[in-house]
Design a protein around this motif. Sequence first.
Motif, short mmCIF file in Angstrom:
data_model
loop_
_atom_site.label_atom_id
_atom_site.label_comp_id
_atom_site.label_asym_id
_atom_site.label_seq_id
_atom_site.Cartn_x
_atom_site.Cartn_y
_atom_site.Cartn_z
N UNK A 1 0.90 -1.23 0.11
CA UNK A 1 -0.09 -0.14 0.07
C UNK A 1 0.82 1.10 -0.10
N UNK A 2 0.64 2.11 -0.79
CA UNK A 2 1.40 3.47 -0.98
C UNK A 2 0.31 4.59 -0.79
N UNK A 3 0.63 5.23 0.17
CA UNK A 3 -0.16 6.75 0.06
C UNK A 3 0.80 8.09 0.20
N UNK A 4 0.35 9.21 0.54
CA UNK A 4 1.11 10.40 0.86
C UNK A 4 2.21 10.20 1.67
N UNK A 5 2.05 9.34 2.61
CA UNK A 5 3.17 9.19 3.47
C UNK A 5 4.34 8.30 2.99
N UNK A 6 3.99 7.64 2.09
CA UNK A 6 5.15 6.70 1.24
C UNK A 6 4.85 5.48 1.34
N UNK A 7 5.75 4.58 1.23
CA UNK A 7 5.54 2.96 0.95
C UNK A 7 5.46 2.60 2.62
N UNK A 8 4.10 2.23 2.99
CA UNK A 8 3.74 1.70 3.95
C UNK A 8 3.59 0.10 4.10
N UNK A 9 3.79 -0.49 2.84
CA UNK A 9 3.61 -2.01 2.77
C UNK A 9 2.52 -2.58 3.72
N UNK A 10 2.69 -3.53 4.32
CA UNK A 10 1.41 -3.87 5.33
C UNK A 10 1.49 -3.45 6.64
N UNK A 11 2.28 -2.14 6.74
CA UNK A 11 2.39 -1.59 7.89
C UNK A 11 1.69 -0.39 8.20
N UNK A 12 0.50 -0.05 7.72
CA UNK A 12 -0.21 1.02 7.71
C UNK A 12 -0.62 1.21 9.26
N UNK A 13 -0.89 0.08 9.87
CA UNK A 13 -1.57 0.16 11.35
C UNK A 13 -0.33 0.77 12.17
N UNK A 14 1.13 0.56 11.76
CA UNK A 14 2.18 1.07 12.43
C UNK A 14 2.14 2.66 12.20
N UNK A 15 2.19 2.88 10.91
CA UNK A 15 2.39 4.23 10.55
C UNK A 15 1.04 5.20 11.08
N UNK A 16 0.10 4.65 11.37
CA UNK A 16 -0.98 5.21 11.99
C UNK A 16 -0.83 5.74 13.44
#
Length: 186
Positions: A1-16
Motif C-alpha cells: 500500500x502506498x499513500x502520501x506518507x510513502x511506502x507503507x507496505x502492510x504496516x499502515x497500522x504502525x504508520x497510524x
Amino acid sequence: MTDERGDLGDNADLAALIRTIPDYPKPGIQFRDITTLLLDAQGFGRCIDRMAAQVADLKPDLIAGIEARGFIFGAALAHKLGCGLLLVRKKNKLPGAVLGINYALEYGQDRIEMHADACTPGARVLVVDDLIATGGTALATVQLLAQAGAEVLGAAFVIDLPDLGGADRLRARGLRVDALLGFAGD
C-alpha cells in the motif's frame, strides 16, 4: 500500500501510530515522532515482531543499538531474537575503555563510542535505530563496528526517509537495509 506518507507496505497500522510534528526542530522538517507508537503496547509489540521477522534470517550475535531511540528498539529486538545488545553512545557516556569514531555532520563533527570489549572479532552484528535519514550516524556505527572486527550484517529501522538517502548510502557500502515504513518527501 502506498499513500502520501510513502511506502507503507502492510504496516499502515504502525504508520497510524506515528505522530508527525510539522516544522520541528526547524521550519520545513516533518518530524516523525515514534513516542506515540511506544505508548501503544500492542502496536509496539507488532513493530518488534515485524522487525524480528524481517531480520531473523541474519542470525545476529549482537544488536548494535544507536543512542538513544535505537536502544529502545534494539533492546526489544535483541530479546526477541535471543542475542546480546551492544550500545553505541555519544562521546563520554561510557565508563572504561572505549573505541570511538568521529564523523561529519552538516555543520561540524560528532563522535560515537562503544566499549572496547563489547564486540569480539567476527561477531555478527545488526545495526538498529528508529529512523534512517541521511545515514551519517548509521554509517559511522558501521565503521566503528568494522574497526572492532565485527561482521556487520546490515541495518534495521522502523522508519526510512528515502528522499534523504541514508538507506541508499548504506546499500552502496554493500549492506542490507530493512525498514518497516517509508515516509517520502521528508
